[in-house]
Design a protein around this motif. Structure first.
Motif, PDB file in Angstrom:
ATOM      1  N   ARG A 190      31.079  62.625  41.683  1.00 12.90           N
ATOM      2  CA  ARG A 190      31.956  63.885  40.331  1.00 12.90           C
ATOM      3  C   ARG A 190      31.369  64.933  40.210  1.00 12.90           C
ATOM      4  N   LEU A 191      30.099  65.043  40.864  1.00 10.95           N
ATOM      5  CA  LEU A 191      28.865  66.462  41.043  1.00 10.95           C
ATOM      6  C   LEU A 191      30.511  67.609  41.590  1.00 10.95           C
ATOM      7  N   ASN A 192      30.316  66.931  42.474  1.00 10.09           N
ATOM      8  CA  ASN A 192      31.345  67.584  44.451  1.00 10.09           C
ATOM      9  C   ASN A 192      32.560  68.115  43.332  1.00 10.09           C
ATOM     10  N   VAL A 193      33.198  67.046  42.414  1.00  7.43           N
ATOM     11  CA  VAL A 193      34.094  67.369  41.928  1.00  7.43           C
ATOM     12  C   VAL A 193      34.738  67.887  40.585  1.00  7.43           C
ATOM     13  N   LEU A 194      33.483  68.183  39.779  1.00  9.97           N
ATOM     14  CA  LEU A 194      33.399  70.005  38.716  1.00  9.97           C
ATOM     15  C   LEU A 194      32.780  70.904  39.173  1.00  9.97           C
ATOM     16  N   VAL A 195      32.698  70.572  40.513  1.00  7.50           N
ATOM     17  CA  VAL A 195      31.860  72.092  41.327  1.00  7.50           C
ATOM     18  C   VAL A 195      33.494  72.877  42.024  1.00  7.50           C
ATOM     19  N   PHE A 196      34.041  72.071  42.258  1.00  7.47           N
ATOM     20  CA  PHE A 196      34.985  72.505  42.841  1.00  7.47           C
ATOM     21  C   PHE A 196      36.191  72.807  41.405  1.00  7.47           C
ATOM     22  N   SER A 197      35.970  71.892  40.597  1.00 10.41           N
ATOM     23  CA  SER A 197      36.957  72.548  39.681  1.00 10.41           C
ATOM     24  C   SER A 197      36.728  73.195  39.057  1.00 10.41           C
ATOM     25  N   ASN A 198      36.122  74.059  38.653  1.00 11.10           N
ATOM     26  CA  ASN A 198      34.342  75.151  37.904  1.00 11.10           C
ATOM     27  C   ASN A 198      34.880  76.129  38.994  1.00 11.10           C
ATOM     28  N   ALA A 199      34.409  76.466  40.003  1.00  7.43           N
ATOM     29  CA  ALA A 199      34.440  77.884  40.701  1.00  7.43           C
ATOM     30  C   ALA A 199      35.791  78.063  41.299  1.00  7.43           C
ATOM     31  N   LEU A 200      36.631  76.832  41.561  1.00  2.74           N
ATOM     32  CA  LEU A 200      38.052  77.227  41.666  1.00  2.74           C
ATOM     33  C   LEU A 200      39.698  77.469  40.907  1.00  2.74           C
ATOM     34  N   GLY A 201      38.870  76.368  39.742  1.00  2.00           N
ATOM     35  CA  GLY A 201      39.912  76.792  38.455  1.00  2.00           C
ATOM     36  C   GLY A 201      39.760  77.561  37.683  1.00  2.00           C
ATOM     37  N   ILE A 202      38.242  78.032  37.511  1.00  2.00           N
ATOM     38  CA  ILE A 202      38.220  79.023  36.110  1.00  2.00           C
ATOM     39  C   ILE A 202      38.945  81.035  37.337  1.00  2.00           C
ATOM     40  N   PRO A 203      38.183  80.928  38.113  1.00  2.00           N
ATOM     41  CA  PRO A 203      38.792  82.284  38.949  1.00  2.00           C
ATOM     42  C   PRO A 203      40.447  82.155  39.094  1.00  2.00           C
ATOM     43  N   PHE A 204      40.946  81.000  39.012  1.00  2.74           N
ATOM     44  CA  PHE A 204      41.906  81.119  39.617  1.00  2.74           C
ATOM     45  C   PHE A 204      42.802  81.466  37.965  1.00  2.74           C
ATOM     46  N   MET A 205      42.126  80.759  36.712  1.00  2.00           N
ATOM     47  CA  MET A 205      42.984  80.909  35.946  1.00  2.00           C
ATOM     48  C   MET A 205      43.393  82.230  35.158  1.00  2.00           C
ATOM     49  N   GLY A 206      42.351  82.882  35.730  1.00  2.00           N
ATOM     50  CA  GLY A 206      41.807  84.590  35.631  1.00  2.00           C
ATOM     51  C   GLY A 206      42.873  85.272  36.291  1.00  2.00           C
ATOM     52  N   ILE A 207      42.972  84.830  37.197  1.00  2.00           N
ATOM     53  CA  ILE A 207      43.906  85.343  37.787  1.00  2.00           C
ATOM     54  C   ILE A 207      45.050  84.658  37.812  1.00  2.00           C
ATOM     55  N   LEU A 208      46.138  84.055  37.925  1.00  2.00           N
ATOM     56  CA  LEU A 208      47.770  83.122  36.711  1.00  2.00           C
ATOM     57  C   LEU A 208      47.367  84.646  35.235  1.00  2.00           C
ATOM     58  N   GLN A 209      46.634  84.492  34.512  1.00  2.00           N
ATOM     59  CA  GLN A 209      46.466  85.518  33.162  1.00  2.00           C
ATOM     60  C   GLN A 209      46.691  86.686  33.766  1.00  2.00           C
ATOM     61  N   GLY A 210      46.460  87.450  34.467  1.00  2.00           N
ATOM     62  CA  GLY A 210      46.404  87.982  35.397  1.00  2.00           C
ATOM     63  C   GLY A 210      47.834  88.764  36.155  1.00  2.00           C
ATOM     64  N   LEU A 211      48.063  87.671  37.163  1.00  2.00           N
ATOM     65  CA  LEU A 211      49.864  88.699  37.422  1.00  2.00           C
ATOM     66  C   LEU A 211      50.256  87.749  36.029  1.00  2.00           C
ATOM     67  N   SER A 212      50.579  86.907  34.705  1.00  2.00           N
ATOM     68  CA  SER A 212      51.589  87.036  33.865  1.00  2.00           C
ATOM     69  C   SER A 212      52.187  88.195  33.207  1.00  2.00           C
ATOM     70  N   GLY A 213      50.559  89.234  33.608  1.00  2.00           N
ATOM     71  CA  GLY A 213      50.508  90.220  32.834  1.00  2.00           C
ATOM     72  C   GLY A 213      51.605  91.899  33.436  1.00  2.00           C
ATOM     73  N   LEU A 214      51.188  91.485  35.185  1.00  2.00           N
ATOM     74  CA  LEU A 214      51.146  92.504  36.337  1.00  2.00           C
ATOM     75  C   LEU A 214      52.777  92.330  35.789  1.00  2.00           C
ATOM     76  N   PRO A 215      54.041  91.985  35.894  1.00  2.00           N
ATOM     77  CA  PRO A 215      55.160  92.368  35.500  1.00  2.00           C
ATOM     78  C   PRO A 215      55.503  93.515  34.605  1.00  2.00           C
ATOM     79  N   PHE A 216      54.955  93.344  33.574  1.00  2.00           N
ATOM     80  CA  PHE A 216      55.135  93.533  32.287  1.00  2.00           C
ATOM     81  C   PHE A 216      54.413  95.357  31.891  1.00  2.00           C
ATOM     82  N   TYR A 217      52.820  95.287  32.958  1.00  2.00           N
ATOM     83  CA  TYR A 217      52.761  96.347  33.020  1.00  2.00           C
ATOM     84  C   TYR A 217      53.462  97.522  34.040  1.00  2.00           C
ATOM     85  N   TRP A 218      54.164  97.021  35.274  1.00  2.00           N
ATOM     86  CA  TRP A 218      55.335  97.923  35.729  1.00  2.00           C
ATOM     87  C   TRP A 218      55.921  98.320  34.878  1.00  2.00           C
ATOM     88  N   LEU A 219      57.358  96.970  33.831  1.00  2.00           N
ATOM     89  CA  LEU A 219      58.321  97.324  34.167  1.00  2.00           C
ATOM     90  C   LEU A 219      58.034  98.261  32.400  1.00  2.00           C
TER      91      LEU A 219
END
Length: 343
Positions: A190-219
């Motif tokens: 459970r500890l390993n799963v939580l580390v993977f979830s937070n160490a990869l999931g939180i940065p991934f969500m930040g990048i996903l939000q940046g990618l969702s805004g990038l096309p509109f910024y360019w437009l």
């Protein structure tokens, strides 16, 4: 008649008190370096599959595999820092090149405020206060840079010995946990799963939000588009306010530049589209990766930032989730089984 405490029990209690006292002294002395151990442990969990692949399947020496993983992590960190420097370099250079124009604009603003509202923006006290503030910020920046370099070296040093002694560490983990073997295995997994979830999931969500805004910024033609993409990614990892720290200042900047329609469009897009990714996608991904309740993620990040600093993004939710897991394991191992109710 008073009952004497057995000598063996007395020595055991004395030894436990001595151990707790020394542990408290060590923790109090090294508490500022706690993020070093947490960061090294995070990298250890993330790199353990690669370490096992290199050592067990490819037959690499442990020393070579450990050094390769450390160099790989260092290269990734170096590329990230280089990209951030390149993003902020252009606005800083542009501000320095147009510094006379900026000074003139400030002077015009000061004259306008004094004429219309009898408010003095530029005074000796304000200049002295601004100079003192800039000096403190520069000193803090230099101190943070040196401290970050030292912390990075300590993380690499700690990670090396954790990778080199991974089998002994896992054995010691099982030996020291006061659980049964099955519960100790569940706790570790459970500890390993939580580390993977937070160490990869939180940065991934930040990048996903940046990618969702990038096309509109360019437009719509946002200036320094990639800089605002980075700001959106970083702010997307923050709790509560989240990406509002990106689209609110951006819309205000465009409004100040005489683009009210674009300012309104940026605000609405950020609030509706990027905000939806922030409010729905982050919680959904965290729950799927680590089966972590959204409230645990939210309050864990808030607590982790205060306890551990930036690494609290990862270990704050882990701390709360592990507490609940330990409570459940305790109830499983020591709780009384309820007798069935009579009909």
């Amino acid at each position: 008649m008073m009952t004497r405490i057995p000598g063996l029990l007395l020595r055991q209690i004395t030894l436990l008190l001595l151990m707790l006292g020394l542990a408290g002294v060590i923790f109090f002395t090294l508490r500022s370096y706690l993020p070093v151990f947490l960061g090294a442990y995070t990298l250890y969990v993330l790199s353990s599959p690669l370490m096992s692949f290199l050592v067990d399947q490819k037959r690499w020496p442990s020393v070579l595999a450990s050094l390769f993983i450390i160099l790989l992590a260092g290269a990734a960190l170096g590329l990230l820092l280089y990209a951030l420097i390149q993003l902020v370099q252009q606005p800083i250079v542009a501000a320095l090149q147009h510094s006379p124009e900026i000074v003139q604009n400030v002077e015009r603003l000061a004259t306008y405020l004094q004429r219309e509202y009898d408010f003095q923006l530029i005074t000796p006290d304000n200049i002295r206060t601004a100079t003192t503030w800039i000096g403190k910020q520069m000193s803090a920046l230099i101190s943070a840079t040196v401290e970050g370099a030292v912390m990075t070296l300590l993380v690499a040093f700690t990670l090396y010995y954790m990778l080199m002694n991974r089998e002994r560490l896992e054995k010691a983990f099982y030996d020291w946990l006061p659980f049964s073997k099955s519960n100790a295995t569940e706790f570790k997994e459970r500890l390993n799963v939580l580390v993977f979830s937070n160490a990869l999931g939180i940065p991934f969500m930040g990048i996903l939000q940046g990618l969702s805004g990038l096309p509109f910024y360019w437009l719509i033609g946002v200036p320094n588009m990639w800089l605002w993409f980075a700001v959106t990614c970083i702010s997307g990892m923050l709790p509560i306010v989240g990406v509002a720290l990106a689209y609110v200042p951006l819309s205000a900047l465009m409004l100040a530049n005489g683009q009210p329609l674009k300012a309104v469009a940026v605000f609405l897009y950020g609030f509706v589209v990027i905000g939806s990714v922030d409010n729905i996608g982050r919680m959904w991904l965290q729950k799927k990766l680590g089966e972590t309740h959204p409230l645990i993620t939210l309050f864990g990040i808030l607590a982790g930032l205060q306890l551990f600093g930036f690494i609290g993004f990862i270990f704050g939710p882990i701390l709360i989730a592990l507490f609940l897991l330990i409570v459940r394991i305790y109830g499983r191992e020591f709780g009384r089984k309820r007798s069935p109710r009579r009909a």
